[in-house]
Design a protein around this motif. Structure first.
Motif, PDB file in Angstrom:
ATOM      1  N   VAL A 168      45.873  38.275  42.354  1.00  9.13           N
ATOM      2  CA  VAL A 168      44.761  37.327  42.343  1.00  9.13           C
ATOM      3  C   VAL A 168      43.470  38.121  42.209  1.00  9.13           C
ATOM      4  O   VAL A 168      43.246  39.090  42.948  1.00  9.13           O
ATOM      5  CB  VAL A 168      44.748  36.477  43.630  1.00  9.13           C
ATOM      6  CG1 VAL A 168      43.528  35.576  43.655  1.00  9.13           C
ATOM      7  CG2 VAL A 168      46.021  35.652  43.720  1.00  9.13           C
ATOM      8  N   ILE A 169      42.618  37.698  41.256  1.00 13.50           N
ATOM      9  CA  ILE A 169      41.344  38.382  41.039  1.00 13.50           C
ATOM     10  C   ILE A 169      40.200  37.566  41.629  1.00 13.50           C
ATOM     11  O   ILE A 169      39.521  37.986  42.560  1.00 13.50           O
ATOM     12  CB  ILE A 169      41.115  38.633  39.538  1.00 13.50           C
ATOM     13  CG1 ILE A 169      42.241  39.519  38.980  1.00 13.50           C
ATOM     14  CG2 ILE A 169      39.759  39.294  39.316  1.00 13.50           C
ATOM     15  CD1 ILE A 169      42.140  39.793  37.516  1.00 13.50           C
ATOM     16  N   SER A 200      41.809  33.392  38.032  1.00 12.85           N
ATOM     17  CA  SER A 200      43.086  32.884  38.557  1.00 12.85           C
ATOM     18  C   SER A 200      43.108  31.366  38.606  1.00 12.85           C
ATOM     19  O   SER A 200      43.861  30.781  39.400  1.00 12.85           O
ATOM     20  CB  SER A 200      43.339  33.470  39.956  1.00 12.85           C
ATOM     21  OG  SER A 200      43.296  34.875  39.945  1.00 12.85           O
ATOM     22  N   GLN A 201      42.309  30.712  37.778  1.00 10.42           N
ATOM     23  CA  GLN A 201      42.228  29.254  37.804  1.00 10.42           C
ATOM     24  C   GLN A 201      43.569  28.617  37.462  1.00 10.42           C
ATOM     25  O   GLN A 201      43.979  27.627  38.071  1.00 10.42           O
ATOM     26  CB  GLN A 201      41.152  28.777  36.830  1.00 10.42           C
ATOM     27  CG  GLN A 201      40.883  27.278  36.893  1.00 10.42           C
ATOM     28  CD  GLN A 201      39.707  26.875  36.022  1.00 10.42           C
ATOM     29  OE1 GLN A 201      39.144  27.696  35.301  1.00 10.42           O
ATOM     30  NE2 GLN A 201      39.345  25.602  36.089  1.00 10.42           N
ATOM     31  N   GLU A 202      44.280  29.182  36.485  1.00 13.40           N
ATOM     32  CA  GLU A 202      45.584  28.623  36.114  1.00 13.40           C
ATOM     33  C   GLU A 202      46.594  28.798  37.243  1.00 13.40           C
ATOM     34  O   GLU A 202      47.415  27.912  37.494  1.00 13.40           O
ATOM     35  CB  GLU A 202      46.087  29.297  34.837  1.00 13.40           C
ATOM     36  CG  GLU A 202      47.369  28.666  34.304  1.00 13.40           C
ATOM     37  CD  GLU A 202      47.846  29.316  33.025  1.00 13.40           C
ATOM     38  OE1 GLU A 202      48.950  28.965  32.572  1.00 13.40           O
ATOM     39  OE2 GLU A 202      47.112  30.181  32.493  1.00 13.40           O
ATOM     40  N   ALA A 244      29.241  48.208  45.321  1.00 14.52           N
ATOM     41  CA  ALA A 244      28.818  46.816  45.167  1.00 14.52           C
ATOM     42  C   ALA A 244      29.850  46.008  44.377  1.00 14.52           C
ATOM     43  O   ALA A 244      30.164  44.865  44.722  1.00 14.52           O
ATOM     44  CB  ALA A 244      27.454  46.756  44.481  1.00 14.52           C
ATOM     45  N   VAL A 245      30.384  46.610  43.304  1.00 12.50           N
ATOM     46  CA  VAL A 245      31.408  45.923  42.509  1.00 12.50           C
ATOM     47  C   VAL A 245      32.658  45.689  43.338  1.00 12.50           C
ATOM     48  O   VAL A 245      33.265  44.606  43.289  1.00 12.50           O
ATOM     49  CB  VAL A 245      31.725  46.741  41.245  1.00 12.50           C
ATOM     50  CG1 VAL A 245      32.914  46.142  40.504  1.00 12.50           C
ATOM     51  CG2 VAL A 245      30.516  46.781  40.321  1.00 12.50           C
ATOM     52  N   ALA A 246      33.071  46.679  44.113  1.00  9.00           N
ATOM     53  CA  ALA A 246      34.265  46.531  44.948  1.00  9.00           C
ATOM     54  C   ALA A 246      34.078  45.438  45.997  1.00  9.00           C
ATOM     55  O   ALA A 246      34.978  44.623  46.234  1.00  9.00           O
ATOM     56  CB  ALA A 246      34.601  47.860  45.622  1.00  9.00           C
ATOM     57  N   LEU A 247      32.910  45.390  46.634  1.00 10.86           N
ATOM     58  CA  LEU A 247      32.640  44.341  47.619  1.00 10.86           C
ATOM     59  C   LEU A 247      32.650  42.957  46.975  1.00 10.86           C
ATOM     60  O   LEU A 247      33.162  41.987  47.558  1.00 10.86           O
ATOM     61  CB  LEU A 247      31.292  44.594  48.289  1.00 10.86           C
ATOM     62  CG  LEU A 247      31.249  45.751  49.288  1.00 10.86           C
ATOM     63  CD1 LEU A 247      29.810  46.044  49.704  1.00 10.86           C
ATOM     64  CD2 LEU A 247      32.100  45.436  50.513  1.00 10.86           C
ATOM     65  N   ASP A 248      32.115  42.866  45.766  1.00 12.19           N
ATOM     66  CA  ASP A 248      32.107  41.573  45.074  1.00 12.19           C
ATOM     67  C   ASP A 248      33.525  41.142  44.708  1.00 12.19           C
ATOM     68  O   ASP A 248      33.879  39.960  44.830  1.00 12.19           O
ATOM     69  CB  ASP A 248      31.245  41.665  43.816  1.00 12.19           C
ATOM     70  CG  ASP A 248      31.142  40.329  43.103  1.00 12.19           C
ATOM     71  OD1 ASP A 248      30.582  39.383  43.695  1.00 12.19           O
ATOM     72  OD2 ASP A 248      31.644  40.220  41.965  1.00 12.19           O
ATOM     73  N   LEU A 249      34.355  42.087  44.284  1.00 16.44           N
ATOM     74  CA  LEU A 249      35.747  41.750  43.967  1.00 16.44           C
ATOM     75  C   LEU A 249      36.489  41.243  45.195  1.00 16.44           C
ATOM     76  O   LEU A 249      37.247  40.255  45.121  1.00 16.44           O
ATOM     77  CB  LEU A 249      36.459  42.983  43.392  1.00 16.44           C
ATOM     78  CG  LEU A 249      36.098  43.385  41.960  1.00 16.44           C
ATOM     79  CD1 LEU A 249      36.788  44.695  41.591  1.00 16.44           C
ATOM     80  CD2 LEU A 249      36.492  42.288  40.974  1.00 16.44           C
ATOM     81  N   GLN A 276      35.214  37.672  45.972  1.00 14.25           N
ATOM     82  CA  GLN A 276      35.766  36.672  45.053  1.00 14.25           C
ATOM     83  C   GLN A 276      37.254  36.447  45.317  1.00 14.25           C
ATOM     84  O   GLN A 276      37.747  35.318  45.183  1.00 14.25           O
ATOM     85  CB  GLN A 276      35.547  37.130  43.607  1.00 14.25           C
ATOM     86  CG  GLN A 276      34.098  37.229  43.184  1.00 14.25           C
ATOM     87  CD  GLN A 276      33.402  35.872  43.195  1.00 14.25           C
ATOM     88  OE1 GLN A 276      34.027  34.825  42.993  1.00 14.25           O
ATOM     89  NE2 GLN A 276      32.107  35.888  43.454  1.00 14.25           N
ATOM     90  N   ARG A 277      37.938  37.492  45.690  1.00 12.84           N
ATOM     91  CA  ARG A 277      39.365  37.371  45.997  1.00 12.84           C
ATOM     92  C   ARG A 277      39.584  36.485  47.223  1.00 12.84           C
ATOM     93  O   ARG A 277      40.464  35.614  47.220  1.00 12.84           O
ATOM     94  CB  ARG A 277      39.919  38.783  46.235  1.00 12.84           C
ATOM     95  CG  ARG A 277      41.415  38.883  46.441  1.00 12.84           C
ATOM     96  CD  ARG A 277      41.777  40.306  46.788  1.00 12.84           C
ATOM     97  NE  ARG A 277      43.204  40.502  46.918  1.00 12.84           N
ATOM     98  CZ  ARG A 277      44.004  40.897  45.938  1.00 12.84           C
ATOM     99  NH1 ARG A 277      43.490  41.127  44.749  1.00 12.84           N
ATOM    100  NH2 ARG A 277      45.293  41.067  46.142  1.00 12.84           N
ATOM    101  N   GLN A 278      38.770  36.668  48.265  1.00 19.68           N
ATOM    102  CA  GLN A 278      38.888  35.849  49.462  1.00 19.68           C
ATOM    103  C   GLN A 278      38.565  34.390  49.184  1.00 19.68           C
ATOM    104  O   GLN A 278      39.168  33.476  49.771  1.00 19.68           O
ATOM    105  CB  GLN A 278      37.978  36.409  50.558  1.00 19.68           C
ATOM    106  CG  GLN A 278      38.389  37.784  51.079  1.00 19.68           C
ATOM    107  CD  GLN A 278      39.808  37.770  51.635  1.00 19.68           C
ATOM    108  OE1 GLN A 278      40.241  36.821  52.303  1.00 19.68           O
ATOM    109  NE2 GLN A 278      40.552  38.849  51.370  1.00 19.68           N
TER     110      GLN A 278
END
Length: 481
Positions: A379-380, A385-387, A433-438, A441-443
């Motif tokens: 899951v991203i 992961s909408q589908e 920052a990118v890792a925290l955003d990922l 979004q995953r949560q």
């Protein structure tokens, strides 16, 4: 599994290789011309009696010539001793074989054993120096299979090292480089021993064996009470009351007949369907902790299948990408795991987007009875992961959907990395920052799934098997199916 045939080193032609000591002794011969060069030419009586000419000029340098002659004789002696040392080593007879499992486990440190047997026409107290290098398959990682040791006559030595197979498939050991050196240390006797061993790398069989032992212990002995304490809805047996037992489980009629308090031991229901869906699409091709994410998912799927079969449930498994690639209908019995393993052993991930909705629609068509459906994927975020979110929602309320994501610990390491104030701090802060955003979004995607009644497990890829099995046993104990 032993090698197809052991190899006796005396049955082929080894090579003579000089040692460092041999070259050092040869260089010592240079002392002869150096020392004799200090001798005066007058010490040679004939030199003064010879008339002037080239001969007298040549005799004038006789001390240097004598030194070169002595050095040549000295080097011939050293060379002869080295050849004799090489012949002495040939009296040793060695036999080598390799022992390992015919099926290695991917993602595990698999033990490999080399057995060396020494014999020959030598005294029992004599020793020889052995150096051995085993040529493991090129893709394997792990310990360097180099050994250096002293061996005695009429002895057997076992050498152990471990290999880490990064992928499944067939592999082969080609042989070993071996060299011997006697106590004189003037020559090596070197050869290549073609000890061929063929193996196949399977999913985590070592983990399945450990899990099988754990499940057997949980079902017997003192651990049985712990299993009953987790609860369940199916009657197992009557047992004596222990402090802390639920009084609602007290069987008053049986207690009155036996004259001591008895409680009903309940266990999870059996013969319940468990369907495992393993994604092999693009997201599962990434390498996490040394293995592809698909391999971690396959190990977890087999561990869950073994647990379900040992708990008396019917287990089915499907592998999908743009379509349902492999489908094994739910069945029960320990032999069903072998059928599953034989059909999924050679499956590999593909660089294609997975069709979650189509796969779920196929499952709805294959199976109508209520079941626990476990989807192993990645899951991203909500958009990517909408589908997947839509497909998991279609499984409710007929099935109990369970989404399992294989997390990469490297992303967490980047997100929680402390600030060091390095020169490239801008790049480091950007990565963090990118890792925290990922992660955020995953949560959010997991929260969306939970709102739709989907069970969620987000665990590191290399720890997914243990956590998935524990979560399944907890669901069984709570009677969620």
């Amino acid at each position: 599994m032993k090698a197809p045939a052991s190899y006796q080193f005396g049955r082929h032609r080894p090579r003579w290789v000089p040692t460092v000591r041999f070259y050092g002794l040869l260089l010592l011969g240079l002392l002869f011309p150096v020392l004799t060069s200090f001798l005066p030419a007058e010490l040679w009586p004939i030199a003064e009696a010879v008339p002037q000419g080239k001969l007298r000029e040549w005799l004038h340098h006789w001390p240097l010539g004598l030194g070169w002659l002595l050095m040549g004789l000295y080097d011939l002696v050293i060379f002869g001793l080295s050849l004799w040392d090489y012949i002495r080593i040939g009296r040793w007879q060695l036999t080598l074989d390799r022992a390992c499992e015919s099926r290695l486990s991917i993602g595990r440190q698999n033990p490999i054993r080399l057995r060396l047997h020494t014999r020959g026409q030598v005294s029992l107290n004599e020793q020889i120096w052995v150096e051995l290098y085993d040529y493991v398959p090129a893709e394997f990682t792990g310990e360097i299979p180099y050994f250096a040791f002293a061996a005695s006559a009429q002895s057997t030595l076992e050498l152990l090292y471990h290999v880490f197979p990064p992928r499944r498939g067939a592999f082969q050991w080609s042989g070993c480089d071996v060299q011997l050196r006697s106590s004189w240390g003037l020559a090596w006797r070197r050869w290549f021993a073609p000890v061929v061993t063929k193996v196949e790398v399977y999913p985590d069989l070592m983990g399945l064996r450990s899990l099988s032992i754990r499940l057997s212990l949980d079902s017997s002995g003192s651990l049985r009470r712990r299993r009953y304490a987790l609860g369940g809805t199916e009657f197992a047996e009557l047992r004596e009351y222990h402090l802390g037992d639920d009084l609602r489980l007290m069987d008053w009629k049986a207690s009155a007949r036996r004259g001591r308090p008895l409680v009903r031991a309940m266990e999870p229901e059996r013969d319940q369907p468990l369907i495992i869906l393993l994604d092999r699409g693009r997201l599962m091709t990434a390498t996490v902790a040394g293995l592809k994410r698909f391999d971690w998912g396959l190990n977890a799927a087999l561990a869950l299948a073994l647990t379900g079969l040992r708990r008396g449930d019917k287990v089915g498994l499907g592998i999908f990408d743009q379509q349902l690639h492999t489908w094994i209908a739910p069945q029960s019995g320990d032999s069903h795991l072998g059928q599953i393993l034989s059909q999924v052993y050679r499956c590999e991930p593909v660089l294609e987007e997975s069709d979650y909705v189509g796969t779920v629609s196929a499952i709805l068509g294959h199976y109508t009875r209520r079941a626990l459906v476990v989807v192993l994927t990645e899951v991203i975020d909500e958009v990517a992961s909408q589908e997947l979110l839509a497909a998991m929602a279609r499984l409710t309320p007929r099935f109990l959907p369970f989404c399992v994501a294989l997390r990469d610990r490297y992303i967490e390491t980047l997100a929680h990395r402390p600030f060091t104030g390095s020169v490239d701090q801008i790049s480091s802060l950007y990565e963090q920052a990118v890792a925290l955003d990922l992660l955020h979004q995953r949560q959010r995607a997991f929260a969306h799934l939970e709102q739709q009644g989907v069970l969620v497990l987000d665990a590191p890829a290399d720890r997914i098997s243990e956590q998935l099995v524990d979560r399944y046993l907890l669901l069984k104990a709570r009677g969620r199916l």
